[in-house]
Design a protein around this motif. Structure first.
Motif, short mmCIF file in Angstrom:
data_model
loop_
_atom_site.label_atom_id
_atom_site.label_comp_id
_atom_site.label_asym_id
_atom_site.label_seq_id
_atom_site.Cartn_x
_atom_site.Cartn_y
_atom_site.Cartn_z
N THR A 1 -8.74 -10.51 -14.49
CA THR A 1 -9.21 -9.95 -15.74
C THR A 1 -10.66 -10.02 -15.49
O THR A 1 -11.47 -10.20 -14.56
CB THR A 1 -8.67 -10.67 -17.04
OG1 THR A 1 -9.49 -10.06 -18.29
CG2 THR A 1 -9.08 -12.20 -17.19
N ALA B 1 -14.15 -0.60 -8.79
CA ALA B 1 -15.42 -1.14 -9.42
C ALA B 1 -16.41 -0.15 -9.50
O ALA B 1 -17.34 0.20 -10.26
CB ALA B 1 -16.09 -2.27 -8.86
N GLY C 1 -15.53 -12.45 -11.33
CA GLY C 1 -16.87 -11.87 -11.21
C GLY C 1 -16.98 -10.47 -10.57
O GLY C 1 -15.73 -9.99 -10.04
P1 NAI Z 1 -9.10 -2.18 -6.16
O1 NAI Z 1 -9.74 -0.79 -6.06
O2 NAI Z 1 -8.94 -2.96 -4.82
O3 NAI Z 1 -7.89 -2.47 -6.73
C1 NAI Z 1 -7.39 -1.56 -7.87
C2 NAI Z 1 -6.12 -1.19 -7.26
O4 NAI Z 1 -5.32 -0.52 -8.30
C3 NAI Z 1 -6.30 -0.06 -6.48
O5 NAI Z 1 -5.53 -0.45 -5.10
C4 NAI Z 1 -5.58 1.23 -6.94
O6 NAI Z 1 -4.74 1.79 -5.88
C5 NAI Z 1 -4.48 0.51 -7.74
N1 NAI Z 1 -3.95 1.23 -9.03
C6 NAI Z 1 -4.52 1.89 -9.76
N2 NAI Z 1 -3.65 2.55 -10.69
C7 NAI Z 1 -2.38 2.04 -10.14
C8 NAI Z 1 -0.95 2.37 -10.73
N3 NAI Z 1 -0.99 3.27 -11.92
N4 NAI Z 1 -0.09 1.69 -10.11
C9 NAI Z 1 -0.24 0.82 -8.96
N5 NAI Z 1 -1.41 0.77 -8.45
C10 NAI Z 1 -2.45 1.41 -9.05
O7 NAI Z 1 -10.25 -2.90 -7.05
P2 NAI Z 1 -10.48 -4.36 -7.61
O8 NAI Z 1 -11.95 -4.35 -8.29
O9 NAI Z 1 -10.13 -5.57 -6.84
O10 NAI Z 1 -9.45 -4.58 -8.88
C11 NAI Z 1 -8.34 -5.38 -8.72
C12 NAI Z 1 -8.10 -6.21 -10.05
O11 NAI Z 1 -9.27 -6.87 -10.36
C13 NAI Z 1 -8.19 -5.31 -11.30
O12 NAI Z 1 -7.38 -5.52 -12.48
C14 NAI Z 1 -9.73 -5.20 -11.76
O13 NAI Z 1 -9.79 -4.74 -13.17
C15 NAI Z 1 -10.01 -6.67 -11.65
N6 NAI Z 1 -11.38 -6.99 -11.43
C16 NAI Z 1 -12.16 -6.37 -10.77
C17 NAI Z 1 -13.73 -6.94 -10.86
C18 NAI Z 1 -14.72 -6.24 -10.12
O14 NAI Z 1 -15.90 -6.26 -10.37
N7 NAI Z 1 -14.28 -5.46 -8.92
C19 NAI Z 1 -14.02 -7.97 -11.95
C20 NAI Z 1 -12.91 -8.43 -12.49
C21 NAI Z 1 -11.84 -8.01 -12.53
#
Ligand code: NAI
Length: 276
Positions: free
Chosen positions: A171, A225, A218
């Protein structure tokens, strides 16, 4: 016996899902991943061609093995949910069994059970719009992909999770503080995810002795992102205000996640469901 983990939301080596997978692999877990259908082809090709080999390196020098990659779209629970235009879309038509229920069935068929479920996915089509300008459709899409997807994954995977198993999601602090720019209902989606985590922890804990947590991570310059549009500012702010001033590494969140889903995390979540 080694643990088996299913990690939903891995499509490259830049995000938290990848880092969590590595941390779990380093701790001896078997790794299955769920990759968003539109991103599947590129991810599998990169894996096959060895483009991710450098990032697959674990601390002991071996390479992380991903036992199987499942196509997944976590906004659809079963085939009846899928509209015709998605079914026939060229990126989707090449794969089958990618709704949450079908993926859980496939994992059951292939491996019988899992111990660890990781939700590392989010999507907010209107994330760059302020909440006041967000459409109903965009808001509900953010909630569907980023919050209900955790409920759905748990609902379908809990029946194949071994007692003592654990789930974790990610989150972001915009759930409780105003972070201008984290729009499109994504702040609402994270608030829902956190509230749901408490209820899901209670329900899954009581019914199946499964622990449910979320980590408020973070900022990280992942693919997701970058689409928010001001990730560099988020990273700079976080760096400036952090008690220990250093770059945040995805691996650190990966290690925290691995700890929380391991038996070491057991007493921690009796006190607090949301760990920072
Ligand atoms: P990321 O791009 O590596 O991961 C997001 C993933 O969700 C991607 O692989 C994308 O293909 C997948 N995705 C999107 N819609 C989908 C769907 N309908 N079904 C299956 N997969 C789907 O990016 P990140 O940032 O590592 O995100 C992972 C988690 O971390 C998310 O919940 C994000 O909100 C959370 N988060 C990220 C932060 C950041 O600064 N990057 C900070 C705090 C939380």
């Amino acid at each position: 016996k080694g643990k088996r983990a299913f990690i939903a939301g891995v499509a490259d080596d830049n995000g938290y899902g990848w880092a969590i997978a590595k941390s779990l692999a380093a701790a001896g877990a078997e790794i299955l991943v769920g990759t968003w259908v539109p991103a599947l082809n590129i991810f599998e090709t990169s894996l096959r061609r060895g483009k991710l080999d450098e990032s697959r390196k674990l601390p002991n020098g071996s390479l992380m093995e991903i036992t199987k990659v499942y196509p997944l779209d976590a906004v659809f629970d079963n085939l009846e949910d899928v509209p015709e235009d998605v079914k026939s879309h060229k990126r989707y038509a090449g794969s089958t069994k990618w709704t949450v229920q079908e993926v859980a069935e496939c994992v059951k068929e292939d491996f019988g059970s899992i111990d660890i479920l990781v939700h590392s996915l989010a999507n907010g089509p209107e994330v760059t719009k302020p909440l006041l300008e967000t459409s109903r459709k965009g808001y509900l899409a953010a909630i569907s992909a980023s919050s209900y997807s955790y409920i759905s994954l748990l609902k379908h995977f809990i029946p194949i999770m071994n007692p003592g198993g654990a789930a974790i999601s990610l989150t972001y602090i915009a759930s409780e503080r105003i972070i201008p720019g984290y729009g499109g209902g994504m702040s609402s989606a994270k608030a829902a995810l956190e509230s749901d985590t408490r209820v899901l922890a209670y329900e899954a804990g009581r019914s199946k002795k499964i622990r449910v947590n979320t980590i408020s991570a973070g900022p990280l310059g992942s693919r997701a992102a970058k689409s928010i549009g001001f990730i560099e500012k988020m990273i700079e702010y976080s760096y400036k205000n952090a008690p220990v001033q250093k770059e945040l590494l995805a691996d650190e969140v990966g290690n925290a996640a691995a700890f929380l889903v391991s038996p070491l995390g057991f007493c921690r979540d009796r006190k607090r469901r949301i760990c920072r």
